[in-house]
Design an enzyme around this catalytic site. Structure first.
Site, mmCIF file in Angstrom:
data_model
loop_
_atom_site.group_PDB
_atom_site.id
_atom_site.type_symbol
_atom_site.label_atom_id
_atom_site.label_comp_id
_atom_site.label_asym_id
_atom_site.label_seq_id
_atom_site.Cartn_x
_atom_site.Cartn_y
_atom_site.Cartn_z
ATOM 1 N N LYS A 27 0.867 -1.111 -0.145
ATOM 2 C CA LYS A 27 0.133 0.017 0.018
ATOM 3 C C LYS A 27 0.964 1.196 0.024
ATOM 4 O O LYS A 27 2.121 1.134 0.481
ATOM 5 C CB LYS A 27 -0.944 -0.064 1.207
ATOM 6 C CG LYS A 27 -0.412 0.148 2.403
ATOM 7 C CD LYS A 27 -1.193 0.230 3.497
ATOM 8 C CE LYS A 27 -1.804 1.704 3.668
ATOM 9 N NZ LYS A 27 -1.361 2.222 5.056
ATOM 10 N N ASP B 189 -3.164 -5.763 1.820
ATOM 11 C CA ASP B 189 -3.661 -5.013 2.825
ATOM 12 C C ASP B 189 -3.147 -6.012 4.065
ATOM 13 O O ASP B 189 -3.759 -7.197 4.273
ATOM 14 C CB ASP B 189 -5.041 -4.828 2.820
ATOM 15 C CG ASP B 189 -5.700 -4.040 3.942
ATOM 16 O OD1 ASP B 189 -5.210 -4.242 5.065
ATOM 17 O OD2 ASP B 189 -6.470 -3.185 3.756
ATOM 18 N N HIS B 190 -2.202 -5.405 4.946
ATOM 19 C CA HIS B 190 -1.714 -6.599 5.787
ATOM 20 C C HIS B 190 -2.977 -6.904 6.918
ATOM 21 O O HIS B 190 -2.772 -7.887 7.505
ATOM 22 C CB HIS B 190 -0.529 -5.877 6.779
ATOM 23 C CG HIS B 190 -0.514 -4.924 7.645
ATOM 24 N ND1 HIS B 190 -1.097 -3.653 7.410
ATOM 25 C CD2 HIS B 190 -0.735 -5.117 8.940
ATOM 26 C CE1 HIS B 190 -1.107 -2.739 8.313
ATOM 27 N NE2 HIS B 190 -1.046 -3.601 9.420
ATOM 28 N N ASP C 34 -5.262 6.422 4.677
ATOM 29 C CA ASP C 34 -4.059 5.515 5.457
ATOM 30 C C ASP C 34 -4.807 4.443 6.118
ATOM 31 O O ASP C 34 -4.196 3.212 6.128
ATOM 32 C CB ASP C 34 -3.301 6.263 6.657
ATOM 33 C CG ASP C 34 -2.063 5.435 7.182
ATOM 34 O OD1 ASP C 34 -1.511 4.852 6.459
ATOM 35 O OD2 ASP C 34 -1.963 5.584 8.506
ATOM 36 N N HIS D 242 -7.954 -0.598 5.631
ATOM 37 C CA HIS D 242 -8.060 -1.529 6.386
ATOM 38 C C HIS D 242 -9.347 -1.822 6.956
ATOM 39 O O HIS D 242 -10.154 -2.886 7.127
ATOM 40 C CB HIS D 242 -7.216 -1.359 7.536
ATOM 41 C CG HIS D 242 -5.777 -1.166 7.413
ATOM 42 N ND1 HIS D 242 -4.927 -1.814 6.513
ATOM 43 C CD2 HIS D 242 -4.854 -0.349 7.629
ATOM 44 C CE1 HIS D 242 -3.820 -1.762 6.303
ATOM 45 N NE2 HIS D 242 -3.656 -0.600 7.089
HETATM 46 C C1 BG6 Z 1 -0.444 0.839 8.393
HETATM 47 C C2 BG6 Z 1 -0.748 2.651 8.596
HETATM 48 O O1 BG6 Z 1 -1.190 0.566 6.950
HETATM 49 O O2 BG6 Z 1 -1.319 0.405 9.361
HETATM 50 C C3 BG6 Z 1 -0.065 2.922 9.826
HETATM 51 O O3 BG6 Z 1 0.249 3.053 7.393
HETATM 52 C C4 BG6 Z 1 -0.602 2.244 10.857
HETATM 53 O O4 BG6 Z 1 -0.260 4.425 9.873
HETATM 54 C C5 BG6 Z 1 -0.707 0.608 10.521
HETATM 55 O O5 BG6 Z 1 -0.015 2.543 12.005
HETATM 56 C C6 BG6 Z 1 -1.227 -0.052 11.661
HETATM 57 O O6 BG6 Z 1 -1.036 -1.348 11.571
HETATM 58 P P1 BG6 Z 1 -1.219 -2.381 12.620
HETATM 59 O O7 BG6 Z 1 -1.004 -3.754 12.234
HETATM 60 O O8 BG6 Z 1 -0.310 -2.040 14.036
HETATM 61 O O9 BG6 Z 1 -2.544 -2.464 13.187
#
Ligand code: BG6
Length: 512
Positions: free
Chosen positions: A171, A200-201, A258, A263
């Site tokens: 992303k 999208d992790h 973001d 997400h």
């Molecule tokens: C990322 C964003 O995709 O996800 C960040 O760019 C955010 O801003 C992060 O902090 C949150 O990921 P996780 O896995 O810590 O919830």
């Protein structure tokens, strides 16, 4: 192999998860994501014996880094960021097959060198291998990388065969509808859709995958999963962190791009989609796109569906922290939102009339991501008339992180001679049942891309459908600047404008 069958999460995997011989090429190899997530993911797959025997890791970046130094950087990244300690045996096996190619992203000759490097690996082991390109660079160079993968013949290598080249794109996938469409068009010039894995992790998180399992493996949910029984749905992705050192990136992004557009929308799609005909990539993604398409355009007028705010100075864990405008790299009058809340209406038979509320913010009171399904109250015939009866509506909440699990709020009789009620929480916690050493999202995603399973990745039309919904919001906010931008104290649960969106339908945000 013995280790695989002992590990509760990996039981059964060894039978069907054989990744073919693979060269993983990471573009942006000296970047932050590579160190924090990608190298540790590869390492942990190695520890779990999930990497193929012929596994090669190639870092690619503009900076000239000798192979040995890249291996040292990778080992340091594992020491600092891996969920498991660096074990020299496991790392040694990967390190022996780790190398680095220096080159520009718009330098065709450098991509030819990369192609020759991969061909050399194949020659040394006497077999063809698939290449998995991981584009983990700033988005400004996505396009030249893709075009050079095409021009050098790397993208089309072994096309039509199972070991065809594959590409993972990090992303942000575009910054609005037009840019996402353009990126998709470039991808399609060079790759077939089945070669493309858009990350999208959140989809790699255990709890997010469990959402589908809960919904579609337990017969009790489906009959209730609709407008007849569900009153509203709240999706919260709250972070304690501020913008930190990422001011440059975040100023161009903001919370809507973001977190919300990607997400939270993935969480929504998995919560609201129809049952897919099969547990496989296309069937699942078809249903996700279908439900995203049923979302109504957002009302951007006063009293509408969207709210935005920026954090002001406040207290976090007893310490005072600066506001967004005082953070490093932030314009003095920046209108970038660090918090957004949205009310969505899904116009289909299952969900018409059920508001879906999304919110996400930085510097909020607590780090928590959850999906709360609020059921309609029970008919008020027996227990509603007296204040002795503290009757709650049932809420099913999926705790995505931290303290991963699932809980259900039920009304219960307080033991005693009188009938008095109290809502209680029935909980399942991953850590209690399964232990806490859960694989990281990136481990699952890299492994899935290696074996060619796109279930947990975003399809091109899915990305565009979500951008289509949010692009008018982004445009309206850009035009309005700071007008209409609310603020909230760091360490709080967000701004008043966000409560107002819910109040219109007599709802309140749940305190997660
Ligand atoms: C990322 C964003 O995709 O996800 C960040 O760019 C955010 O801003 C992060 O902090 C949150 O990921 P996780 O896995 O810590 O919830």
């Amino acid at each position: 192999m013995a280790e695989i069958s002992r590990h509760p999460f990996l039981q059964g995997l060894s039978k069907h998860r054989g990744a073919p011989p693979t060269v993983v090429v990471i573009f942006g190899a000296s970047g932050d994501l590579t160190a924090r997530k990608l190298i540790p993911a590869v390492y942990n797959l190695g520890v779990d014996n999930l990497l193929p025997a012929d596994f090669y890791l190639v870092g690619y970046g503009r900076k000239a880094i000798p192979d040995e130094e890249f291996r040292t950087l990778a080992a340091d990244a594992i020491k600092e960021f891996s969920r498991r300690e660096l074990n020299q045996d496991s790392w040694g096996r990967i390190a022996a097959h780790t190398s680095y190619v220096a080159g520009g992203y718009d330098d065709k000759a450098a991509f030819d060198r990369l192609a020759a490097h991969i061909a050399q690996i194949e020659k040394s082991i006497g077999r063809e291998v698939q290449t998995l390109f991981y584009i983990s660079t700033p988005p400004s160079v996505f396009e030249p990388i893709l075009l050079n993968l095409g021009a050098s013949g790397l993208a089309a290598k072994y096309i039509g065969q199972a070991h065809h080249a594959k590409v993972i794109i990090e992303k942000p996938f575009g910054h609005d509808l037009a840019s996402a469409q353009q990126l998709n068009a470039t991808l399609r010039r060079v790759f077939e859709e089945y070669q493309v894995y858009r990350i999208d992790h959140y989809l790699g998180k255990e709890t997010v995958q469990d959402l589908l399992v809960q919904r579609f493996s337990n017969a009790i949910f489906e009959p209730l999963w609709n407008r007849n029984f569900i009153d509203s749905v709240q999706i919260t992705v709250a972070e304690e962190v501020g913008v930190g050192a990422r001011g440059g990136y975040y100023e161009q992004s903001g919370c809507l791009r973001d977190m919300i557009q990607n997400h939270t929308m993935q969480l929504l799609a998995l919560t609201a989609m129809e049952p897919p005909v099969a547990y496989e990539a296309e069937a699942i993604r078809d249903e996700k796109v279908k439900v995203l398409k049923a979302i109504q355009p957002l009302n951007l007028g006063p009293g509408g569906d969207v709210a935005r705010a920026q954090y002001a100075a406040g207290m976090m864990a007893g310490k005072s922290v600066p506001g967004y405008l005082q953070e490093e790299g932030i314009a003095p009058q920046s209108a970038t939102e660090t918090y957004a809340a949205i009310r969505l209406s899904i116009n289909n038979w299952r969900w018409q009339g059920v508001p879906f509320y999304l919110r996400s913010g930085k510097r909020m009171a607590r780090r928590v991501s959850e999906i709360a399904i609020n059921f309609k109250p029970a008919p008020g015939t027996l227990f509603a008339e007296s204040n002795r009866f503290n009757l709650a509506a049932n809420t099913l909440s999926f705790q995505i992180q931290p303290d991963e699990g699932l809980s259900l709020i039920l009304n219960t009789k307080i033991p005693g001679l009188e009938t008095r009620l109290q809502p209680v929480k029935m909980s399942f916690r991953y850590a209690t049942t399964f232990g806490s050493n859960t694989p990281e999202a990136y481990e699952r995603l890299v492994l899935d891309a290696m074996i060619g399973d796109g279930t947990l990745f975003i399809r091109g039309d899915e990305a565009e459908t979500s951008w289509k919904l949010y692009t008018p919001v982004l445009e309206a906010w850009a035009k309005a600047g700071r007008t209409g931008l609310d603020s909230y104290a760091a360490g709080s649960w967000g701004p008043p404008c966000s409560d107002a969106i819910l109040a219109q339908k007599n709802h309140v945000w749940r305190q997660p």
